[in-house]
Design a protein around this motif. Structure first.
Motif, short mmCIF file in Angstrom:
data_model
loop_
_atom_site.label_atom_id
_atom_site.label_comp_id
_atom_site.label_asym_id
_atom_site.label_seq_id
_atom_site.Cartn_x
_atom_site.Cartn_y
_atom_site.Cartn_z
N PRO A 188 0.83 -1.21 0.00
CA PRO A 188 0.00 0.00 0.00
C PRO A 188 0.86 1.26 0.00
O PRO A 188 2.06 1.22 0.32
CB PRO A 188 -0.79 -0.11 1.32
N ASP A 189 0.26 2.37 -0.34
CA ASP A 189 0.97 3.64 -0.27
C ASP A 189 1.28 4.00 1.18
O ASP A 189 2.32 4.61 1.47
CB ASP A 189 0.13 4.75 -0.91
N ASP A 190 0.38 3.65 2.10
CA ASP A 190 0.62 3.85 3.52
C ASP A 190 1.32 2.62 4.10
O ASP A 190 1.51 1.62 3.41
CB ASP A 190 -0.70 4.10 4.26
N ASP A 191 1.66 2.70 5.39
CA ASP A 191 2.33 1.57 6.02
C ASP A 191 1.40 0.36 6.07
O ASP A 191 0.25 0.48 6.50
CB ASP A 191 2.75 1.93 7.45
N PRO A 192 1.87 -0.81 5.64
CA PRO A 192 1.03 -2.01 5.71
C PRO A 192 0.87 -2.48 7.15
O PRO A 192 1.67 -2.15 8.03
CB PRO A 192 1.81 -3.04 4.89
N TYR A 226 -4.39 -9.82 -9.34
CA TYR A 226 -5.72 -9.50 -8.79
C TYR A 226 -5.75 -9.80 -7.29
O TYR A 226 -6.27 -9.01 -6.49
CB TYR A 226 -6.80 -10.30 -9.51
N PHE A 227 -5.18 -10.94 -6.91
CA PHE A 227 -5.03 -11.31 -5.51
C PHE A 227 -4.29 -10.22 -4.75
O PHE A 227 -4.71 -9.78 -3.68
CB PHE A 227 -4.27 -12.64 -5.43
N ALA A 228 -3.15 -9.78 -5.32
CA ALA A 228 -2.33 -8.76 -4.66
C ALA A 228 -3.09 -7.44 -4.53
O ALA A 228 -3.04 -6.78 -3.48
CB ALA A 228 -1.03 -8.55 -5.43
N LYS A 229 -3.79 -7.04 -5.59
CA LYS A 229 -4.55 -5.79 -5.55
C LYS A 229 -5.58 -5.81 -4.43
O LYS A 229 -5.74 -4.82 -3.69
CB LYS A 229 -5.22 -5.55 -6.90
N HIS A 230 -6.28 -6.93 -4.28
CA HIS A 230 -7.27 -7.06 -3.22
C HIS A 230 -6.61 -6.93 -1.84
O HIS A 230 -7.08 -6.19 -0.97
CB HIS A 230 -7.99 -8.41 -3.31
N CYS A 231 -5.52 -7.66 -1.65
CA CYS A 231 -4.87 -7.69 -0.33
C CYS A 231 -4.26 -6.33 0.02
O CYS A 231 -4.32 -5.89 1.18
CB CYS A 231 -3.81 -8.77 -0.29
N VAL A 232 -3.67 -5.66 -0.97
CA VAL A 232 -3.09 -4.34 -0.73
C VAL A 232 -4.19 -3.35 -0.34
O VAL A 232 -4.01 -2.52 0.56
CB VAL A 232 -2.31 -3.86 -1.97
N ALA A 233 -5.36 -3.45 -1.00
CA ALA A 233 -6.48 -2.58 -0.65
C ALA A 233 -6.95 -2.80 0.79
O ALA A 233 -7.52 -1.89 1.41
CB ALA A 233 -7.64 -2.80 -1.62
N ARG A 234 -6.67 -4.01 1.32
CA ARG A 234 -7.03 -4.31 2.70
C ARG A 234 -5.90 -4.01 3.68
O ARG A 234 -5.99 -4.34 4.86
CB ARG A 234 -7.45 -5.78 2.81
N GLY A 235 -4.80 -3.44 3.17
CA GLY A 235 -3.73 -3.00 4.06
C GLY A 235 -2.56 -3.94 4.20
O GLY A 235 -1.69 -3.74 5.07
N TYR A 236 -2.47 -4.96 3.37
CA TYR A 236 -1.38 -5.95 3.45
C TYR A 236 -0.32 -5.69 2.39
O TYR A 236 -0.64 -5.27 1.28
CB TYR A 236 -1.94 -7.36 3.26
#
Length: 287
Positions: A28-32, A51-61
């Motif tokens: 993420p742009d912020d701290d995970p 797609y998996f990564a995009k979802h997880c990054v949107a959730r803060g991982y």
């Protein structure tokens, strides 16, 4: 979302020491809030999980993934491995890379298919490095259990003809989405040849080892499996659910889904189930 990639070199002592493994990181742009180390399946590669990564990054991982030895952009021979430990060595070095980048964050291990077998095998000795684990369609039991004769033949071929192709996978079992199957077949980094005798024997041996030692696994575990998975028996996830000693464990079977549950039409439901559960584990750790 930030993305970077690079290579790891397998350390001295590995059965493939000096080999270069390609890896990627999405964050993420912020701290995970935590790290997900993704362990992909047989014949595929980390690039199939954007797609998996995009979802997880949107959730803060932050998500880390590599191409196993003999897969994708990494060194090695497709369909072959000198020893199954080479796959574990790569995962171990990827975890070290993730901890170097984010030393204070917990690591969540997510393994799919053969990556689920690699992950479960890794946990037998390395679960102290992992906060929680998710296995998707793990190859813990074969869709059709091999006979004793077949196992003996497999061992012979592994020793004397280790690269002889012995097993072909049906790509139509990957997903109910025809586009996913078409993209899989057209992907130049996906290996569509036969699995070699050594890798087949190594997988069978490690399945047996995980089954015999499953009680040693005690960390929080989420098991996800498609009910119509024709490539990895759902019995493997059921076996782990019954035999691991984790006090926090959950088995979720999606009745109509095929093997790649992260690439099925219901993938958003599956991914939300996964990250909701991971969020719960983080909340429990922080309580």
């Amino acid at each position: 979302m930030n993305h970077r990639d690079g290579t790891l070199t397998l350390a001295p002592g590995s059965k493939a020491a000096g080999a270069s493994l390609y890896w990627q990181q999405w964050s993420p742009d912020d701290d995970p809030k935590a790290i997900i180390v993704l362990v992909h399946g047989y014949a595929e590669h980390s690039g199939r999980y954007q797609y998996f990564a995009k979802h997880c990054v949107a959730r803060g991982y932050a998500v880390f993934a590599l191409d196993h030895w003999g897969h994708g952009k990494s060194d090695g021979t497709p369909g072959f491995v000198p020893d199954f430990s080479v796959f574990r060595d790569g995962v171990d070095q990827l975890i070290a890379q993730a901890k170097q980048d984010f030393p204070d964050l917990p690591v969540m291990l997510v393994g799919h298919s053969m990556g689920g077998l690699i992950s479960a095998s890794y946990l037998l000795a390395g679960q102290d490095k992992i906060a929680a684990c998710v296995l998707s369609g793990p190859a813990i039991k074969a869709a059709e259990e091999p006979s004793g004769v077949l196992k003996a033949i497999s061992g012979f071929l592994s020793r004397f003809f280790p690269k002889l192709g012995v097993l072909a996978l049906d790509s139509n079992g990957v997903s109910r989405d025809p586009k996913v199957v078409a993209d899989y077949l057209a992907d130049p980094l996906v290996y569509n040849g036969k699995m070699g005798a050594r890798l087949a024997a190594e997988m069978l041996g490690n399945m047996t080892s995980v089954q015999e030692n499953a009680g040693q696994i005690s960390l929080p575990m989420l098991l996800l499996h498609g009910g119509k998975d024709s490539l990895a028996g759902v019995e493997g996830s059921e076996f782990l659910d019954q035999h691991i000693s984790s006090s926090e464990k959950q088995l979720k079977i999606y009745p109509e889904l095929f093997h790649e549950i992260f690439n099925e039409p219901e993938k958003d439901l599956v991914l939300n189930d996964m990250t909701d559960w991971l969020d719960q584990q983080l909340a429990t750790r922080g309580a």
